[in-house]
Scaffold this active site. Structure first.
Site, PDB file in Angstrom:
ATOM      1  CB  ALA A 160      -6.070   7.343   3.344  1.00 37.27           C
ATOM      2  CG  ASP A 332      -4.392   8.341  -1.462  1.00 31.36           C
ATOM      3  OD1 ASP A 332      -5.175   8.311  -0.498  1.00 31.36           O
ATOM      4  OD2 ASP A 332      -3.559   9.253  -1.641  1.00 31.36           O
ATOM      5  CG  HIS A 333      -9.983   4.383   1.218  1.00 32.64           C
ATOM      6  ND1 HIS A 333     -11.184   4.823   0.712  1.00 32.64           N
ATOM      7  CD2 HIS A 333     -10.231   3.134   1.694  1.00 32.64           C
ATOM      8  CE1 HIS A 333     -12.112   3.900   0.895  1.00 32.64           C
ATOM      9  NE2 HIS A 333     -11.557   2.867   1.481  1.00 32.64           N
ATOM     10  NE  ARG A 334      -4.719  11.332   0.230  1.00 32.93           N
ATOM     11  CZ  ARG A 334      -3.778  12.193  -0.146  1.00 32.93           C
ATOM     12  NH1 ARG A 334      -3.686  13.372   0.427  1.00 32.93           N
ATOM     13  NH2 ARG A 334      -2.908  11.860  -1.098  1.00 32.93           N
ATOM     14  CB  ALA A 335      -8.182   9.803  -4.972  1.00 35.68           C
TER      15      ALA A 335
END
Length: 363
Positions: A160, A332-335
């Site tokens: 993301a 990475d917007h997931r992390a």
């Protein structure tokens, strides 16, 4: 006697490999030690020599994806010997579609494929009918260029990714660079050299930026291995400078120059690309102000810098001409949430703009 031409282990790399060129025709006589085939990953090209003298029989076609241990072809004394050998192997139980398994000298599995038609790589975009349209040039979309495309596409599909941007005043850093070039005339220190050190310094305050998603965990690395993107005619490569935080600026600068020279001479090996925790990409001398870089998996962030040059800016409440650039961070917007990403980018900007901080970072 049959001798297989195998895809080598290529160091620690386990990535798919592409067969990009046969240097000999099928059934052409070849001598031991002659280069017969070139394979590529996104990281490095590898020329494979004939392991024996005899007739070359190709098993895989140009543009095919292969893996470590695959048989690309064989060297045989005659066509009849090759046909007998191939027929004998084909009678063994199949362990996968179109493939058979043998063992190498170390007992590890080697995949042998004898599909006459070959395995076509999946198209990255739909085919179109060019008809009678005028074509200037046809460039095969294989090898390094294709592998880079596949990896970048996969990166965007799995992460993301979000890019945030800020402007940074490089004037004081540029002044300090001139002083360093006078002190170390044999080492032409670049802004990239300095930023690699500054990034390692800043990442220590924001561990989640220096991380990777591995399985069900976000692993924050305790080492600072900065990948430096380098443009070649064939595509972009990203060799890694390891343990940047423990090395002097001069040592980092020389290491980057050595990696760049090896990249130009096609001398990089898979080990040069392993273990990166963060990547720096630079627009160099091109007229690019803002870049939205794509993350290199499994890393969780990458920073790009745009053109560095004089621009009007407000400095100490006055309009002035300053040396400016844009810092572009993709995370990475997931992390990594937006707040820590923004705070990290702000930290990098702060270090760049304040002599006491960047002198500490560049030690």
């Amino acid at each position: 006697m049959i001798t297989s031409i195998l895809v080598p282990k290529l160091g620690m790399s386990k990535s798919d490999v592409t067969l990009v060129k046969w240097h000999k025709e099928n059934e052409e006589k070849t001598d031991k030690g002659e280069i017969v085939v070139t394979i590529e990953t996104a990281k490095v090209a590898n020329e494979i020599e004939a392991p024996a003298s005899g007739l070359l029989f190709t098993l895989r076609k140009v543009s095919e994806k292969v893996q470590i241990g695959d048989a690309l072809g064989v060297i045989a004394d005659s066509r009849e010997e090759f046909e007998e050998y191939k027929a004998g192997l084909s009678q063994e139980p199949e362990t996968s579609v179109g493939s058979l398994f043998d063992e190498d000298e170390e007992g590890e599995g080697i995949r042998l494929s004898f599909d006459d038609e070959g395995e076509e790589a999946a198209p990255i975009s739909p085919a179109i009918d060019v008809g009678d349209r005028k074509i200037l040039e046809r460039i095969p979309f294989i090898g390094m260029r294709r592998t880079i495309a596949d990896n970048l596409h996969a990166s965007l599909q799995t992460g993301a990714q979000l890019t945030i941007i800020c402007e940074a005043d490089m004037t004081e850093l540029a002044r300090f660079r001139k002083e360093l070039m006078l002190d170390y005339p044999d080492t032409r220190i670049t802004f990239v050299d300095m930023l690699v050190k500054i990034l390692a310094f800043s990442l220590k305050e924001f561990p989640v930026i220096n991380s990777a998603i591995v399985g069900g965990e976000i692993i924050c690395w305790g080492e600072y291995n900065i990948g430096v993107a380098m443009a070649l005619d064939e595509g972009l490569v990203v060799p890694v400078v390891r343990n940047v935080d423990t090395k002097s600026l001069i040592k980092v600068s020389r290491e980057i120059k050595t990696l760049a020279k090896k990249a130009r001479n096609n001398q990089l090996t898979p080990e040069h690309f392993e273990g990166g925790t963060f990547t720096l990409s630079s627009g160099g001398k091109v007229e690019t102000e803002i870049i939205t870089p794509i993350i290199k998996p499994p890393e969780n962030a990458i920073m790009a810098i745009g053109k560095i040059g004089p621009k009007p800016a407000v400095y100490q409440g006055q309009l002035a001409v300053r040396t400016m650039t844009h810092l572009c961070l993709t995370h990475d917007h997931r992390a990594v949430d937006g707040v820590p990403a923004s705070l990290f980018l702000g930290k990098v900007k702060e270090v760049i703009e304040h002599p006491k901080l960047f002198e500490k970072a560049l030690k």
